[in-house]
Design a protein around this motif. Structure first.
Motif, mmCIF file in Angstrom:
data_model
loop_
_atom_site.group_PDB
_atom_site.id
_atom_site.type_symbol
_atom_site.label_atom_id
_atom_site.label_comp_id
_atom_site.label_asym_id
_atom_site.label_seq_id
_atom_site.Cartn_x
_atom_site.Cartn_y
_atom_site.Cartn_z
ATOM 1 N N UNK A 81 0.842 -1.203 0.000
ATOM 2 C CA UNK A 81 0.000 0.000 0.000
ATOM 3 C C UNK A 81 0.874 1.249 0.000
ATOM 4 N N UNK A 82 1.940 1.218 0.796
ATOM 5 C CA UNK A 82 2.852 2.357 0.839
ATOM 6 C C UNK A 82 3.568 2.546 -0.486
ATOM 7 N N UNK A 85 1.250 3.818 -3.050
ATOM 8 C CA UNK A 85 0.546 5.003 -2.579
ATOM 9 C C UNK A 85 -0.951 4.806 -2.767
ATOM 10 N N UNK A 86 -1.394 3.591 -2.557
ATOM 11 C CA UNK A 86 -2.787 3.271 -2.828
ATOM 12 C C UNK A 86 -3.323 2.424 -1.680
ATOM 13 N N UNK A 87 -4.321 2.955 -0.959
ATOM 14 C CA UNK A 87 -4.795 2.247 0.228
ATOM 15 C C UNK A 87 -5.537 0.952 -0.092
ATOM 16 N N UNK A 218 7.964 6.066 3.814
ATOM 17 C CA UNK A 218 7.531 7.353 4.360
ATOM 18 C C UNK A 218 7.732 8.461 3.333
ATOM 19 N N UNK A 219 8.910 8.481 2.716
ATOM 20 C CA UNK A 219 9.192 9.511 1.718
ATOM 21 C C UNK A 219 8.236 9.382 0.539
ATOM 22 N N UNK A 221 5.205 8.713 0.545
ATOM 23 C CA UNK A 221 3.898 9.330 0.795
ATOM 24 C C UNK A 221 3.803 10.676 0.088
ATOM 25 N N UNK A 222 4.950 11.347 -0.084
ATOM 26 C CA UNK A 222 4.971 12.654 -0.735
ATOM 27 C C UNK A 222 4.887 12.536 -2.246
#
Lengths: 336, 259
Positions: A81-82, A85-87, A218-219, A221-222
């Motif tokens: 998912x990360x 970038x798609x839940x 984490x990065x 996510x941007x």
């Protein structure tokens, strides 16, 4: 990560594991479970043979298998998912689950037993790896792997595997059909120490490697460009993370069947309660995934005792409504 | 600080950037101007090292961009892209904190916190920090993203800041505040390159401007040297006039061409 969320997650996992060991057709009080476990380690607590056999040979490997499968699927779900970038991503969308399914069903079709032996897990694992490699080849454009192309390739491969699996099912006789259907529903009933030892190295290797991707995720996510500006080697990250996730998922799916929704739902629950940061999300998803899977399997064993439900049905019964809730929530958020 | 030489970017047989050379030195704030499709953002992406150009090279401090280790580059220069969509529900502060990622293990917690707080203040974004990013307006999101870029170069000597239309969604007072901020970063020994559309604020705030037209550099220099009425008419299709502002400043006003 502060210690408190980890302690809470650990407590849930421990509670689920204790319940799994003590509940079942014959109830064993938690104290006797503890005594049997210690006796299994060589101490003498004068636990009777029958209790010892139930705890150490039947329930313990099964519980560990459930924990390993659930933890691995949730871990892989959180990572994918990360990465996308798609839940709504989960191991299914990469074609990995489909590949493992096709491999395992092929093995059953050609006579492998659905309940024991090493052939089935190896075939499932081979299928998962083949799918991951094929998706990688299909999706690559000029040496890069755009996420949209990766998702589409995964979906295409998943559909292809499903069609081929369908062909095998169509050609099966009654006995094969029953074995295949049981496996497809997802179950930990085939758990044994042998099988556990067979998949544990792959799953644990994958589970230990995935948290190292947290910083890059984490990065991400941007956005991919932004992650690159922050010094993250995005293409390498994508390739490694998909490969490592495929390794773990392939291993666990091959023995347990495609246990649904754990990989999708658990990362979401953790995000809702603890935020989207992956350093916290990834370990917590593993713990809660394991706990949910162990609890679901316990339910599967006791709900219709002395028979048992396939655990995939229980996770689907929990997961499908939750999925619907997520989509509604997402719709509202998009409309707002 | 950063030098681009004969940059060529080719896509589908067309040169999006066609032999552009630029130098951006310490203390400079350069405005990159041009109509839509002139190649401004593409050039900025090459300078940011997102992809190698088909021709030419980019150097920072005399070293080829390709030779810069990713992590060193990430501590030295920050980029503000045009449209930034963020995945998952995440609040403003968490986004700004991600700017500190390249400094992990090299700066203390206190330094990170200071850099984040300074960046939020500089962008007038502190009140937005605790709100979910998705719930912010376009301009508020832009200020959070700018704060993230500033946090990334917080505490870095001679930082390089590349901004792609940093003011496109901002209200008037924030537009001027952000460009003044860019000037400050440059004045403190940094270098700032910003893609801008508004000739008025570019002419008012930038020390130097470079004008692109269909991938080529057609003018470069101080705003008054480069932005002559002839050039502005030819490149942007508008008429213009330099006007005096209070305080002795001058800026370029534009208006539709006489028929």
């Amino acid at each position: 990560m502060t210690m408190r969320p980890a302690v809470v997650a650990g407590a849930w996992l421990l509670a689920a594991c204790l319940a799994a060991l003590s509940l079942g057709p014959s109830r064993i009080p938690p104290m006797d479970v503890a005594a049997a476990l210690l006796q299994g380690l060589g101490l003498d607590f004068r636990v009777d043979e029958r209790t010892l056999a139930i705890v150490a040979s039947l329930r313990l490997p099964r519980m560990l298998m459930a924990a390993l499968v659930g933890g691995m699927l949730a871990l892989a779900g959180a990572t994918l998912q990360g990465l996308f970038r798609n839940p709504l991503a989960d191991p299914g969308v990469l074609g990995i689950t489909g590949g493992a399914t096709l491999g395992a069903v092929t093995a059953i079709f050609f006579g492998a037993s659905a309940m024991g032996g090493a052939v089935l897990p190896l075939a499932g694992f081979a299928g998962a790896l083949a799918a991951a490699i094929a998706v990688d080849r299909l999706a690559r454009v000029d040496g890069r792997i755009p996420v949209a192309s990766l998702l589409l390739s995964g979906i295409a491969l998943e559909a292809l595997s499903r069609a081929l699996t369908g062909v095998l099912i169509y050609a099966s006789d009654d006995r094969q059909l029953r074995d295949i259907t049981l496996w497809l529903l997802g179950s930990y009933a085939g758990a044994s120490w042998d099988r556990l030892l067979l998949i544990a190295p792959f799953a644990l290797l994958s589970a230990c490697a995935l948290p190292f991707f947290a910083r890059g995720l984490d990065a991400l996510m941007l956005g991919e460009r932004e992650a690159g500006h922050l010094g993250i080697p995005v293409e390498t990250l994508k390739r490694l993370a998909v490969g490592v996730a495929a390794l773990g998922v392939g291993a666990v799916v091959s023995v347990a069947g495609p246990v649904g929704f754990v990989g999708l739902v658990v990362p979401h629950l953790v995000r809702l309660t603890h935020g989207p940061g992956h350093r916290r999300l990834i370990p917590l998803a593993a713990a809660y995934g394991a706990a949910l899977s162990v609890a679901a399997d316990t339910l599967a064993r006791i709900l219709v005792a002395p028979a048992e439900l396939p655990v995939g049905l229980v996770t689907a019964a929990i997961g499908a409504p939750f999925f619907a809730f997520l989509i509604r929530r997402e719709k509202r958020r998009l409309a707002a | 600080m950063i030098r681009a030489t004969d940059i060529v970017v080719r896509r589908a047989g067309r040169n999006l950037v066609d032999g552009v050379s630029l130098v951006l030195g310490e203390g400079e704030f350069l405005g990159l101007l041009g109509p839509n499709g002139a190649g401004k953002s593409t050039l900025l992406r090459v300078l940011a090292g997102e992809f190698p150009p088909e021709g030419g090279k980019v150097e920072i401090d005399g070293a080829d961009l390709k030779a810069w280790p990713r992590a060193d580059l990430a501590r030295r220069r920050a980029v503000l892209p045009q449209h930034a969509a963020v995945a998952f529900d995440i609040d403003g502060r968490a986004i700004v904190e991600l700017g500190r990622l390249p400094h992990e293990g090299r700066s203390t917690r206190a330094q990170d916190a200071q850099a984040v707080a300074d960046a939020l203040d500089a962008c007038d974004a502190a009140p937005l920090a605790s709100r979910g990013y998705a719930a912010l307006s376009g301009g508020e999101q832009q200020r959070i993203q700018l704060a993230r870029a500033l946090a990334q170069i917080g505490g870095t000597p001679k930082p390089l800041l590349l901004l792609d239309e940093p003011t496109s969604s901002l209200d008037l007072s924030h537009q001027h505040a952000v460009l003044s901020l860019a000037k400050r970063v440059a004045a403190q020994g940094g270098a700032v390159l910003a893609v801008l559309h508004d000739l008025f604020s570019a002419s008012l705030h930038c020390r130097r401007v470079a004008v692109l037209e269909r991938g080529r550099l057609v003018a470069q220099g101080t705003p008054e040297e480069a932005l002559t009425p002839d050039l502005v008419r030819r490149v942007f299709g508008v008429d213009s006039r330099w006007i005096d502002l209070p305080g002795g400043q001058r800026a370029l006003a534009t208006y539709p061409m006489a028929a």
